[in-house]
Design an enzyme around this catalytic site. Structure first.
Site, short mmCIF file in Angstrom:
data_model
loop_
_atom_site.label_atom_id
_atom_site.label_comp_id
_atom_site.label_asym_id
_atom_site.label_seq_id
_atom_site.Cartn_x
_atom_site.Cartn_y
_atom_site.Cartn_z
CE1 TYR A 155 -83.80 81.32 -24.93
CE2 TYR A 155 -81.47 81.80 -24.57
CZ TYR A 155 -82.63 81.19 -24.17
OH TYR A 155 -82.66 80.44 -23.02
NE ARG A 159 -81.88 81.83 -16.43
CZ ARG A 159 -80.77 81.22 -16.04
NH1 ARG A 159 -79.59 81.66 -16.44
NH2 ARG A 159 -80.82 80.16 -15.25
CE1 TYR A 194 -80.56 96.22 -14.19
CE2 TYR A 194 -79.78 97.88 -15.75
CZ TYR A 194 -80.18 97.53 -14.48
OH TYR A 194 -80.19 98.48 -13.48
CB ILE A 217 -82.38 75.21 -28.33
CG1 ILE A 217 -82.33 75.42 -29.85
CG2 ILE A 217 -81.01 75.48 -27.71
CD1 ILE A 217 -81.89 76.82 -30.27
CB THR A 238 -77.86 81.85 -21.31
OG1 THR A 238 -78.98 81.17 -21.88
CG2 THR A 238 -77.86 83.28 -21.84
CE LYS A 266 -83.18 77.99 -25.86
NZ LYS A 266 -81.86 77.95 -25.18
#
Length: 293
Positions: free
Chosen positions: A133, A138, A107, A203, A44, A161
Site C-alpha cells: 500500500y 499519509r 513516520y 480499493i 486505515t 494499492k
C-alpha cells in the site's frame, strides 16, 4: 488476480467506543450483495491505528465469517514496526485471509533499501499474498517503481494499492513489474485513467456507501462500455470529492450514518465532521441519487 471494486471497510463503533460487531457483519454482507468483489477490513479507512491487537484480529475474523467464499478478504496488516506487521500478517494468514494489505511504514521515513527490507521480512516470515500500500500523502514515503519491481520478483508480493495520484505510475509499474502484478487504485477520483493505464481495480472509500455504482463502473469497464463508464464516473466524482472534504473516514462514516448503515462514531483523535462538511456530504449523496431527495 484481485480486480474490480474492492471496499476499504469502515469499522463501526458503538457510542461508547466498542466495535459494533453486528453492524459490521451486516455491512460486509450488504457490500457483497451489492456487487463488491472483495473487502479490506482494518485498513486505515477502518481506523486500524486506534484498534488494539485483539480488536484488529477480531475485525479480520468477523469479515471472514461473512465474506469467505463470497469474495476475497484482504486484511490490513501494516505497521511502521516490521515486527508488528509480521505479527498482524501471520494472524491474517492463520485466520484464512486471502491476502494482506501492508502500508509503507509511516513516520519512520525509511529509504528505498529500508522499504525493500521491510516487505521482504514480512514476505519471508509468512505464506500469504502481500499487496503493497503506497500512500505518500499519509506515510510521507513513496516507494519508487524500481523498488516495487524488485519486490515483485518475490513470489508472494503480488500487487500494489497505489494512492499516489500519479497517473504515469500504473503504466510504468506494468512495464517494470509485468502485467501479472496486480495494480489497484487507492484514489477513487482517478480510477478511470488508472484503469486505462493498466490498472486492474480499486480499493475504494466511496464504495462503502455506493457499492453498486462503483461495482457497475468496473463491470462496464470490463465489458468495454465506455459510455457507461463515463456516465457513472461523472455521477460518482462529486461523491469522491465529498468523501475527502475532511480527513477520511470522517465523511464516509457520516454518509454511512445518513444511509442507516451504521453510526458515525470514531475514535480519537478523529472527531465528528463539521456542519459545513455534513452539508457537502449530504448534497453529494442526494445529487448522485444515493440518498433520497
Amino acid at each position: 488476480m484481485f480486480k474490480g471494486s474492492i471496499t476499504a471497510l469502515i469499522t463501526p463503533f458503538t457510542q461508547d467506543g466498542a466495535i459494533d460487531e453486528k453492524a459490521f457483519q451486516s455491512f460486509v454482507d450488504w457490500q457483497l450483495k451489492q456487487g463488491t468483489t472483495g473487502v479490506v477490513p482494518v485498513g486505515t479507512t477502518g481506523e486500524s491505528p486506534t484498534l488494539s491487537h485483539a480488536e484488529h484480529h477480531r475485525v479480520v475474523e468477523l469479515a471472514l465469517e461473512v465474506a469467505k467464499g463470497r469474495g476475497p478478504v484482504i486484511a490490513g496488516t501494516g505497521s511502521n514496526s516490521t515486527a508488528e506487521a509480521v505479527s498482524l500478517t501471520r494472524h491474517a494468514q492463520n485466520a484464512g485471509a486471502d491476502a494482506a494489505l501492508v502500508v509503507t511504514p509511516y513516520y519512520n521515513k525509511p529509504t528505498q533499501k529500508g522499504l525493500y527490507a521491510h516487505y521482504k521480512a514480512i514476505h519471508d516470515a509468512t505464506d500469504i499474498p502481500i499487496i503493497i500500500y503506497n500512500i505518500p500523502g499519509r506515510s510521507i514515503v513513496d516507494m519508487n517503481v524500481d523498488t516495487m519491481a524488485q519486490l515483485a520478483k518475490l513470489p508472494r508480493i503480488v500487487g500494489v494499492k497505489d494512492a499516489t495520484s500519479d497517473l504515469e505510475r500504473p503504466a510504468l509499474t506494468r512495464l517494470a513489474a509485468g502485467a501479472d502484478f496486480c495494480q489497484l487504485s487507492g484514489e477513487d477520483g482517478t480510477i478511470v485513467p488508472f484503469l486505462a493505464q493498466g490498472g486492474h481495480g480499486c480499493i475504494s472509500v466511496t464504495s462503502n456507501i455506493a457499492p453498486k455504482l462503483c461495482a457497475d463502473l468496473h463491470t462496464a469497464w470490463a465489458a468495454g462500455n465506455i459510455s457507461k463508464v463515463q456516465e457513472l464516473n461523472y455521477r460518482l466524482m462529486p461523491v469522491h470529492k465529498a468523501m475527502f472534504c475532511e480527513s477520511s473516514p470522517g465523511p464516509v462514516k457520516y454518509a454511512a450514518e445518513l444511509l442507516g448503515l451504521c453510526g458515525s462514531h470514531m475514535r480519537l483523535p478523529m472527531v465528528e465532521i463539521a456542519e459545513e462538511s455534513k452539508r457537502k456530504v449530504e448534497a453529494a449523496l442526494k445529487n448522485a441519487g444515493i440518498l433520497g431527495q
